[in-house]
Scaffold this motif. Structure first.
Motif, mmCIF file in Angstrom:
data_model
loop_
_atom_site.group_PDB
_atom_site.id
_atom_site.type_symbol
_atom_site.label_atom_id
_atom_site.label_comp_id
_atom_site.label_asym_id
_atom_site.label_seq_id
_atom_site.Cartn_x
_atom_site.Cartn_y
_atom_site.Cartn_z
ATOM 1 N N ASP A 1 0.807 -1.218 0.000
ATOM 2 C CA ASP A 1 0.000 0.000 0.000
ATOM 3 C C ASP A 1 0.841 1.270 0.000
ATOM 4 O OD1 ASP A 1 -2.336 -1.489 0.070
ATOM 5 O OD2 ASP A 1 -2.372 -1.547 2.267
ATOM 6 N N MET A 2 2.145 1.133 -0.220
ATOM 7 C CA MET A 2 3.023 2.314 -0.209
ATOM 8 C C MET A 2 2.697 3.242 -1.369
ATOM 9 S SD MET A 2 6.836 1.009 0.686
ATOM 10 C CE MET A 2 7.532 2.638 0.554
ATOM 11 N N ASN A 3 2.755 4.522 -1.101
ATOM 12 C CA ASN A 3 2.630 5.531 -2.138
ATOM 13 C C ASN A 3 4.053 5.870 -2.583
ATOM 14 O OD1 ASN A 3 2.312 7.847 -3.666
ATOM 15 N ND2 ASN A 3 0.674 8.637 -2.382
ATOM 16 N N LEU A 4 4.433 5.388 -3.748
ATOM 17 C CA LEU A 4 5.818 5.541 -4.201
ATOM 18 C C LEU A 4 6.224 7.003 -4.349
ATOM 19 C CD1 LEU A 4 6.050 2.656 -6.809
ATOM 20 C CD2 LEU A 4 6.851 2.689 -4.455
ATOM 21 N N GLY A 5 5.296 7.833 -4.781
ATOM 22 C CA GLY A 5 5.623 9.242 -4.968
ATOM 23 C C GLY A 5 5.870 9.984 -3.670
ATOM 24 N N LEU A 6 5.161 9.608 -2.620
ATOM 25 C CA LEU A 6 5.273 10.327 -1.354
ATOM 26 C C LEU A 6 6.147 9.629 -0.323
ATOM 27 C CD1 LEU A 6 1.597 11.512 -0.943
ATOM 28 C CD2 LEU A 6 3.567 12.877 -1.568
ATOM 29 N N GLN A 7 6.325 8.323 -0.457
ATOM 30 C CA GLN A 7 7.078 7.602 0.551
ATOM 31 C C GLN A 7 8.456 7.148 0.083
ATOM 32 O OE1 GLN A 7 3.300 5.187 1.613
ATOM 33 N NE2 GLN A 7 4.702 4.910 3.332
ATOM 34 N N VAL A 8 8.663 7.013 -1.201
ATOM 35 C CA VAL A 8 9.947 6.514 -1.708
ATOM 36 C C VAL A 8 10.712 7.598 -2.468
ATOM 37 C CG1 VAL A 8 11.025 4.801 -3.203
ATOM 38 C CG2 VAL A 8 9.065 4.167 -1.821
ATOM 39 N N LEU A 9 10.029 8.350 -3.304
ATOM 40 C CA LEU A 9 10.705 9.355 -4.137
ATOM 41 C C LEU A 9 11.454 10.418 -3.331
ATOM 42 C CD1 LEU A 9 11.252 10.072 -7.069
ATOM 43 C CD2 LEU A 9 9.166 11.436 -7.067
ATOM 44 N N PRO A 10 10.918 10.943 -2.220
ATOM 45 C CA PRO A 10 11.716 11.903 -1.446
ATOM 46 C C PRO A 10 12.990 11.294 -0.860
ATOM 47 C CG PRO A 10 9.411 12.081 -0.847
ATOM 48 C CD PRO A 10 9.532 10.883 -1.721
ATOM 49 N N VAL A 11 12.942 10.025 -0.488
ATOM 50 C CA VAL A 11 14.140 9.366 0.045
ATOM 51 C C VAL A 11 15.169 9.191 -1.065
ATOM 52 C CG1 VAL A 11 15.015 7.285 1.161
ATOM 53 C CG2 VAL A 11 12.801 8.205 1.825
ATOM 54 N N LEU A 12 14.724 8.781 -2.253
ATOM 55 C CA LEU A 12 15.643 8.648 -3.387
ATOM 56 C C LEU A 12 16.229 9.992 -3.791
ATOM 57 C CD1 LEU A 12 13.703 6.075 -5.597
ATOM 58 C CD2 LEU A 12 15.650 5.661 -4.084
ATOM 59 N N THR A 13 15.408 11.031 -3.736
ATOM 60 C CA THR A 13 15.890 12.383 -4.028
ATOM 61 C C THR A 13 16.962 12.799 -3.032
ATOM 62 O OG1 THR A 13 13.776 13.020 -4.975
ATOM 63 C CG2 THR A 13 15.184 14.800 -4.199
ATOM 64 N N MET A 14 16.733 12.528 -1.761
ATOM 65 C CA MET A 14 17.706 12.877 -0.728
ATOM 66 C C MET A 14 19.017 12.129 -0.947
ATOM 67 S SD MET A 14 17.390 12.571 3.413
ATOM 68 C CE MET A 14 17.297 10.798 3.438
ATOM 69 N N VAL A 15 18.937 10.832 -1.208
ATOM 70 C CA VAL A 15 20.145 10.034 -1.411
ATOM 71 C C VAL A 15 20.908 10.503 -2.650
ATOM 72 C CG1 VAL A 15 20.964 7.709 -1.969
ATOM 73 C CG2 VAL A 15 19.271 8.032 -0.170
ATOM 74 N N ALA A 16 20.197 10.732 -3.741
ATOM 75 C CA ALA A 16 20.853 11.172 -4.974
ATOM 76 C C ALA A 16 21.513 12.537 -4.797
ATOM 77 C CB ALA A 16 19.844 11.213 -6.119
ATOM 78 N N THR A 17 20.823 13.452 -4.150
ATOM 79 C CA THR A 17 21.384 14.792 -3.937
ATOM 80 C C THR A 17 22.616 14.735 -3.053
ATOM 81 O OG1 THR A 17 19.185 15.751 -4.172
ATOM 82 C CG2 THR A 17 20.861 17.119 -3.148
ATOM 83 N N LEU A 18 22.535 13.976 -1.967
ATOM 84 C CA LEU A 18 23.689 13.879 -1.067
ATOM 85 C C LEU A 18 24.879 13.205 -1.750
ATOM 86 C CD1 LEU A 18 21.955 13.034 2.324
ATOM 87 C CD2 LEU A 18 22.873 15.223 1.550
ATOM 88 N N MET A 19 24.608 12.219 -2.598
ATOM 89 C CA MET A 19 25.708 11.578 -3.319
ATOM 90 C C MET A 19 26.358 12.539 -4.305
ATOM 91 S SD MET A 19 24.185 7.732 -3.908
ATOM 92 C CE MET A 19 25.289 7.435 -5.256
ATOM 93 N N LEU A 20 25.554 13.325 -5.005
ATOM 94 C CA LEU A 20 26.106 14.301 -5.956
ATOM 95 C C LEU A 20 26.928 15.368 -5.239
ATOM 96 C CD1 LEU A 20 23.092 14.762 -8.365
ATOM 97 C CD2 LEU A 20 25.346 13.896 -8.982
ATOM 98 N N ILE A 21 26.430 15.847 -4.117
ATOM 99 C CA ILE A 21 27.138 16.894 -3.383
ATOM 100 C C ILE A 21 28.409 16.339 -2.752
ATOM 101 C CG2 ILE A 21 26.969 18.416 -1.369
ATOM 102 C CD1 ILE A 21 24.053 18.882 -2.168
ATOM 103 N N ARG A 22 28.342 15.112 -2.262
ATOM 104 C CA ARG A 22 29.503 14.491 -1.606
ATOM 105 C C ARG A 22 30.674 14.332 -2.569
ATOM 106 N NH1 ARG A 22 32.828 14.074 2.164
ATOM 107 N NH2 ARG A 22 33.520 12.027 2.729
ATOM 108 N N ARG A 23 30.379 14.145 -3.848
ATOM 109 C CA ARG A 23 31.454 14.032 -4.845
ATOM 110 C C ARG A 23 32.251 15.323 -4.983
ATOM 111 N NH1 ARG A 23 28.647 10.878 -9.877
ATOM 112 N NH2 ARG A 23 28.362 8.897 -8.783
#
Length: 167
Positions: free
Chosen positions: A80-102
């Motif tokens: 019953d997970m809402n992928l847009g509200l429960q998964v996408l913000p986490v993926l956005t956070m991980v991707a952004t932090l990985m890009l900045i960490r580089r």
């Protein structure tokens, strides 16, 4: 307007939600391109990186906390997970932090330590609440509520102090 209404409105506009959340890692990618390669040039962009970190981490931390709450307390099924509200913000956070960490170490980003402390505090509160929920400690007591709040805050300070000593 309730939180459920906000989530329903956001779920009704999945393209807009995707565009808003994908704008943050895209911005981090573009800032990485524009900031240059020298340490002085990167140092000038540290406040832009701080804004990007906060734009990514606030929805991401909220989504992680919401997921923990829904799975531990509300017993929501993973189907019953809402992928847009429960998964996408986490993926956005991980991707952004990985890009900045580089490009720049997190220790150079203003306020990044406050985010990790905030995440530790949220984790400690969720752990304490889950423990209380599982042990079914519901007691009628004559202790004033103010003493219970002071004890809860003291417990959080002890957890935060212990966490800082461990890591």
């Amino acid at each position: 307007m309730t939180l459920r209404d906000v989530f329903a409105a956001l779920s009704g506009q999945p393209i807009m939600l995707f565009l808003l959340l994908s704008a943050v890692p895209t911005g981090a990618f573009l800032v990485n391109l524009w900031s240059g390669e020298t340490a002085e040039a990167i140092w000038k962009w540290r406040y832009v990186y701080a804004v990007l970190v906060y734009l990514a981490c606030i929805p991401g931390i909220f989504a992680v906390t919401l997921n923990i709450y829904l799975f531990l307390f509300e017993r929501q099924s993973i189907w019953d997970m809402n992928l847009g509200l429960q998964v996408l913000p986490v993926l956005t956070m991980v991707a952004t932090l990985m890009l900045i960490r580089r490009k720049i170490p997190f220790s150079y980003i203003p306020g990044f330590g406050k985010l990790s402390s905030f995440l530790t505090l949220i984790g400690a509160v969720m752990g304490i609440l889950w423990f209380i929920d599982r042990t079914r400690i519901y007691a009628v007591t004559y202790v004033p509520f103010a003493y219970i709040v002071v004890g809860f805050v003291a417990l959080l300070l002890i957890i935060r102090f212990a966490w800082s000593r461990i890591f």
